[in-house]
Design an enzyme around this catalytic site. Structure first.
Site, short mmCIF file in Angstrom:
data_model
loop_
_atom_site.label_atom_id
_atom_site.label_comp_id
_atom_site.label_asym_id
_atom_site.label_seq_id
_atom_site.Cartn_x
_atom_site.Cartn_y
_atom_site.Cartn_z
N HIS A 74 -45.09 11.30 10.27
CA HIS A 74 -44.95 12.30 9.20
C HIS A 74 -43.49 12.41 8.75
CE1 HIS A 74 -49.02 13.75 8.97
NE2 HIS A 74 -49.06 14.13 10.24
N SER B 91 -46.54 12.49 14.68
CA SER B 91 -45.54 13.41 14.13
C SER B 91 -44.31 12.65 13.67
CB SER B 91 -45.16 14.46 15.18
OG SER B 91 -46.27 15.27 15.51
N CYS C 131 -46.52 14.51 25.11
CA CYS C 131 -47.09 14.96 23.85
C CYS C 131 -48.57 14.64 23.77
CB CYS C 131 -46.36 14.38 22.65
SG CYS C 131 -46.96 15.05 21.07
N HIS D 204 -39.90 12.62 20.06
CA HIS D 204 -40.11 13.89 20.76
C HIS D 204 -40.97 13.74 22.00
CE1 HIS D 204 -43.66 13.32 18.30
NE2 HIS D 204 -44.29 14.19 19.06
N CYS E 201 -45.34 8.62 17.99
CA CYS E 201 -46.43 9.57 17.75
C CYS E 201 -46.63 9.79 16.25
CB CYS E 201 -46.07 10.89 18.43
SG CYS E 201 -47.16 12.28 18.12
#
Length: 366
Positions: free
Chosen positions: A43, A40, A167, A59, A38
């Site tokens: 990042h 995220s 997610c 996650h 993902c």
């Protein structure tokens, strides 16, 4: 077990043999079936978010419960589960009001993060404790998570594919149905057609939106958006979002979703709103990103800017319902999967995501 470990943005992520302690009270151990890569995670890899390190990444995921911690009665060994990085406590004032995505206990796990809800870690490397990511750490063969973050789903659903519900799909569809509460007959613009943006498109279709404009730098992504419910597509690397949308709908849109998370994309989402419109920040930017808007225009046009954390979902209710919609054919998940790969391919999967080539890569640990 094997796991993908992040140590710093200056070093490549690596596969390591990590020790996983048994689940504590209120926790379960899950054998991971699939983990989605993902934005995220990207990042974290780039060092754009402050996270404790070293940590086991991931996650978004799914798997099978293989061990129960003391006091767990809501799950059984063998249950198929989708992992939720918001594991509601059920006790704080937000949980009691039905706003589990705002759970105060889960928020403390997310930031500063690195631990489970009791403030400790189940992970260690070479005898030293290391950190969880968002209370999940799904880029591994197994994970220990709070029982409230392991959401039981129907066993006839393909366990690898429904990992996306943990997610991307919950975030995108939930932003439409929960955060913005899009009403039938509305006009919608979706900026960014990755895994989350395409889920926003599908959520808008499910909500009965009349016009759904999909925007992305890549034409193949907006073309896919059309197959998933968009009525219009706009693409190009030098795209002026405001002008392009106003060419189609001069009065602007009722809802604009920024599924990218850049300053420019959020500002564009605000600029394309019509009277009474709502701009929804769905994609997450690097820490410290600021966006500008004209508050006079916002007030005079009766507009809103909304933040959407995890699609404002109620995990125990919304995640099984989204899996049901997939199984009933009303929600497309297979089209969001770019490819399946091994844990060892995690660095390449992150590069593919950064380049814009991939939607979702599923890492299959076992």
């Amino acid at each position: 077990m094997r796991a993908v470990v992040f140590e710093s943005a200056d070093q490549p992520v690596r596969i390591a043999d990590v020790e996983l302690a048994p689940p504590g009270p209120g926790e379960v151990r899950v054998k991971i079936a699939a983990a989605g890569v993902c934005g995220s995670d990207l990042h974290v890899r780039r060092g754009e978010w402050s996270v404790p390190a070293p940590l086991v990444m991931g996650h978004e995921g799914s798997g099978v419960v293989v061990e129960l911690g003391p006091g767990v009665t809501s799950l059984a060994e063998g249950d198929h589960v989708v992992l939720s990085w918001v594991a509601p406590c059920g006790r704080c004032r937000y949980c009691r009001a039905g706003h589990e995505a705002r759970c105060q206990v889960a928020a403390n796990v997310v930031a500063p993060g690195g631990v489970l809800q009791d403030g400790t870690s189940r992970l260690s490397l070479g005898g030293e404790r290391i950190h969880h990511y968002l209370g999940v750490s799904s880029f591994a063969e197994e994970a220990v998570v709070p029982a409230s973050g392991a959401i039981k789903v129907r066993e006839d659903a393909p366990l690898d594919t429904v990992a996306l519900v943990g997610c991307a799909v919950a975030t995108g569809v939930g932003a439409v149905t929960n955060t913005a509460a899009v009403v039938p007959g509305s006009t919608v613009a979706v900026i960014g057609c990755g895994g989350v943006g395409l889920s926003v498109v599908q959520g808008a279709k499910l909500a009965g939106a009349e016009r759904i404009i999909a925007l992305d730098t890549r034409p193949e992504k907006t073309a896919l958006a059309v197959t998933l419910g968009a009525t219009d597509q706009i693409s190009g690397r030098d795209l002026n979002v405001a002008e392009a949308v106003r060419d189609l709908l001069p009065d602007g849109v009722d809802y604009a979703f920024d599924a990218v998370g850049h300053q420019a994309t959020l500002e564009a989402a605000i600029q394309i709103l019509g009277l009474g419109g709502a701009a929804v920040a769905v994609g997450l930017p690097p820490q410290g990103t600021l966006a500008r808007f004209d508050p006079l225009v916002l007030a005079e046009a009766d507009q809103r800017i909304l933040g959407s954390n995890y699609g404002s979902v109620r995990p125990a209710v919304d995640i099984p319902a989204l899996v049901d919609r997939y199984m009933d054919g009303h929600l497309k998940l297979d089209q969001l999967v770019s490819r399946r790969a091994t844990l060892e391919d995690a660095p390449h999967a992150l590069e593919d995501l950064a380049s814009g080539e991939a939607l979702r890569t599923l890492l299959i640990p076992n």
